[in-house]
Design an enzyme around this catalytic site. Structure first.
Site, PDB file in Angstrom:
ATOM      1  N   TRP A 102       0.825  -1.214   0.000  1.00 56.08           N
ATOM      2  CA  TRP A 102       0.000   0.000   0.000  1.00 56.08           C
ATOM      3  C   TRP A 102       0.854   1.256   0.000  1.00 56.08           C
ATOM      4  O   TRP A 102       0.526   2.235  -0.674  1.00 56.08           O
ATOM      5  CB  TRP A 102      -0.983  -0.012   1.168  1.00 56.08           C
ATOM      6  CG  TRP A 102      -1.944  -1.164   1.064  1.00 56.08           C
ATOM      7  CD1 TRP A 102      -2.088  -2.195   1.944  1.00 56.08           C
ATOM      8  CD2 TRP A 102      -2.873  -1.437  -0.010  1.00 56.08           C
ATOM      9  NE1 TRP A 102      -3.040  -3.071   1.499  1.00 56.08           N
ATOM     10  CE2 TRP A 102      -3.542  -2.637   0.308  1.00 56.08           C
ATOM     11  CE3 TRP A 102      -3.192  -0.783  -1.198  1.00 56.08           C
ATOM     12  CZ2 TRP A 102      -4.511  -3.199  -0.527  1.00 56.08           C
ATOM     13  CZ3 TRP A 102      -4.166  -1.338  -2.027  1.00 56.08           C
ATOM     14  CH2 TRP A 102      -4.814  -2.529  -1.686  1.00 56.08           C
ATOM     15  N   ASP A 168      -1.803   6.807   6.047  1.00 64.49           N
ATOM     16  CA  ASP A 168      -2.824   5.850   5.624  1.00 64.49           C
ATOM     17  C   ASP A 168      -3.074   4.931   6.816  1.00 64.49           C
ATOM     18  O   ASP A 168      -2.238   4.098   7.143  1.00 64.49           O
ATOM     19  CB  ASP A 168      -2.307   5.066   4.406  1.00 64.49           C
ATOM     20  CG  ASP A 168      -3.259   3.947   3.975  1.00 64.49           C
ATOM     21  OD1 ASP A 168      -4.331   3.781   4.596  1.00 64.49           O
ATOM     22  OD2 ASP A 168      -2.914   3.246   3.004  1.00 64.49           O
ATOM     23  N   LYS A 192     -11.906  -1.924   6.530  1.00 69.80           N
ATOM     24  CA  LYS A 192     -11.007  -2.711   7.373  1.00 69.80           C
ATOM     25  C   LYS A 192     -11.405  -2.634   8.846  1.00 69.80           C
ATOM     26  O   LYS A 192     -11.184  -3.576   9.588  1.00 69.80           O
ATOM     27  CB  LYS A 192      -9.558  -2.246   7.211  1.00 69.80           C
ATOM     28  CG  LYS A 192      -9.064  -2.191   5.773  1.00 69.80           C
ATOM     29  CD  LYS A 192      -8.757  -3.533   5.191  1.00 69.80           C
ATOM     30  CE  LYS A 192      -8.522  -3.528   3.683  1.00 69.80           C
ATOM     31  NZ  LYS A 192      -7.628  -2.511   3.155  1.00 69.80           N
TER      32      LYS A 192
HETATM   33  C1  LIG Z   1      -6.983  -2.055   1.855  1.00 66.40           C
HETATM   34  C2  LIG Z   1      -5.990  -0.980   1.982  1.00 66.40           C
HETATM   35  C3  LIG Z   1      -5.892   0.039   1.024  1.00 66.40           C
HETATM   36  C4  LIG Z   1      -6.763   0.091  -0.220  1.00 66.40           C
HETATM   37  O1  LIG Z   1      -8.022   0.471   0.111  1.00 66.40           O
HETATM   38  P1  LIG Z   1      -9.173   0.666  -1.002  1.00 66.40           P
HETATM   39  O2  LIG Z   1     -10.262   1.260  -0.182  1.00 66.40           O
HETATM   40  O3  LIG Z   1      -9.474  -0.689  -1.548  1.00 66.40           O
HETATM   41  O4  LIG Z   1      -8.666   1.586  -2.035  1.00 66.40           O
HETATM   42  C5  LIG Z   1      -4.953   1.027   1.238  1.00 66.40           C
HETATM   43  N1  LIG Z   1      -4.156   1.023   2.322  1.00 66.40           N
HETATM   44  C6  LIG Z   1      -4.222   0.057   3.255  1.00 66.40           C
HETATM   45  C7  LIG Z   1      -3.307   0.103   4.431  1.00 66.40           C
HETATM   46  C8  LIG Z   1      -5.143  -0.965   3.113  1.00 66.40           C
HETATM   47  O5  LIG Z   1      -5.224  -1.934   4.039  1.00 66.40           O
END
Ligand SMILES: *Cc1c(COP(=O)(O)O)cnc(C)c1O
Length: 356
Positions: A102, A168, A192
């Site tokens: 990511w 993030d 998540k």
């Molecule tokens: C799942 C995830 C993403 C991607 O998320 P989307 O909503 O599918 O774009 C980005 N960063 C992390 C840390 C993730 O776990």
């Protein structure tokens, strides 16, 4: 029918009470004899949902009054680009810590906007740890990192510092207490730890917005969304509604400190099972272990079929590791009960007994 023990990495488990209330709202929302799915996003019933969701985020994370909250679309994947558009001035530079898939994607997207400096990476060791000992260049406009690496099972135990810190937090927001006032901007895909797929949460210091001098396309401009109270266009109403219910649940559970205590107890159980069992070994270095996504493998891969049968028979779902790590990944988001972790650790212990 008993529900499965759901270790899915995302979209993931949510509280049972949330599923139940959400399903009722699909048929009859707030007793108005209409579904939440068929009313205007500008109706007072939905505006109240959006406002409650935004204010619950502020309350749970104890945000200072100059911080704002938006629920947008495009997932964390679009947030990679939104970040650069809103915080990287023309000719500026973003510093990035590369801790996995990511972070690498965040780096790739930021390059569409300008210069990116990858100041540390654990790629050489298949991202099994959080790098240390890096320095942030003095001319960096911001420092970006991924607090929890969903795929590799590593997590920052302490956060780096920078006057413009961007993170993030998709896979560990609301899982542990932290000082949000240290961040310029945080984003997190809902699926998540907060709700169903379809919305992404942005949290930011509004005083630091709009400083790049860029001409930003409307949907990517956080200022545009803020001016419209997260209603610039039709928001993902159901995702926001279910996220709001989950946020309410977190508050009822006692807030983030209580959630953190639950998560600590779950992590302790599973890492103990991995460390004490000779048939398993962890992927992440001990000092970088994630409490959300636990990556491990068998010391002898030829035992995989037997182990897989055992956990599947125990009603466990979603334990298979991501293809870039292999082995297993136990994702233990907020709503996963400790009972599910006990079922898994008992299966691991039982496996050691039958193979001894
Ligand atoms: C799942 C995830 C993403 C991607 O998320 P989307 O909503 O599918 O774009 C980005 N960063 C992390 C840390 C993730 O776990």
């Amino acid at each position: 029918m008993a529900k499965k023990h759901n270790y899915s990495a995302g979209p993931c488990i949510l509280p049972d009470s949330v599923f139940k209330e959400a399903s009722e709202a699909v048929l009859n929302f707030n007793g108005i004899d209409l579904s939440i799915l068929e009313i205007s996003h500008r109706s007072k019933d939905f505006v109240a949902v959006m406002e409650e969701a935004r204010s619950l985020v502020k309350e749970l994370l104890n945000l200072p009054s100059n911080y704002e909250v938006l629920f947008l679309q495009g997932g964390a994947s679009l947030a990679f680009l939104t970040t650069a558009y809103n915080y990287l001035p023309e000719g500026g530079k973003g510093a990035y810590i590369d801790t996995g898939t990511w972070s690498s994607k965040a780096i790739k997207e930021a390059k569409h906007c300008g210069s990116v400096d990858v100041i540390a990476s654990s790629k050489e060791s298949n991202y099994n740890h959080i790098p240390t000992g890096y320095t942030v260049p003095s001319d960096a406009d911001y420092l970006h990192f991924t607090s929890n690496n969903t795929i590799f099972g590593t997590q920052f135990q302490d956060f780096p510092s920078h006057e413009n810190l961007i993170c993030d937090m998709s896979s560990d927001i609301f899982s542990r207490e932290f000082d949000a006032s240290k961040f310029t901007m945080i984003y997190a895909g809902a699926q998540k730890n907060m709700g169903p797929a379809g919305t992404v949460l942005y949290i930011f210091d509004k005083d630091k917005l709009g400083k790049t001098g860029r001409d930003i396309p409307s949907y990517l401009d956080l200022g545009v969304h803020l001016a419209k109270d997260s209603m610039f266009n039709t928001p993902p109403v159901f995702s926001v509604y279910v996220s709001m219910l989950t946020l309410r649940w977190m508050k009822e559970m006692g807030g983030i400190s209580a959630i953190q205590a639950r998560n600590d107890a779950k992590a302790e159980l599973i890492y103990k099972a991995i460390d004490e069992n000779p048939l398993f070994t962890g992927h992440a270095q001990e000092d970088s272990r994630s409490k959300m996504n636990v990556t491990f493998r068998l010391t002898d891969d030829s035992l995989a079929d037997d182990f897989n049968k055992l956990w599947q028979d125990a009603g466990i779902n979603g334990l298979k590791g991501h293809r870039s790590v292999g082995g297993y990944r136990a994702s233990m988001y907020n709503a996963l009960p400790i009972e599910s972790v006990k079922v898994l650790t008992e299966v691991m212990d039982e496996f050691a007994r039958v193979k001894a």
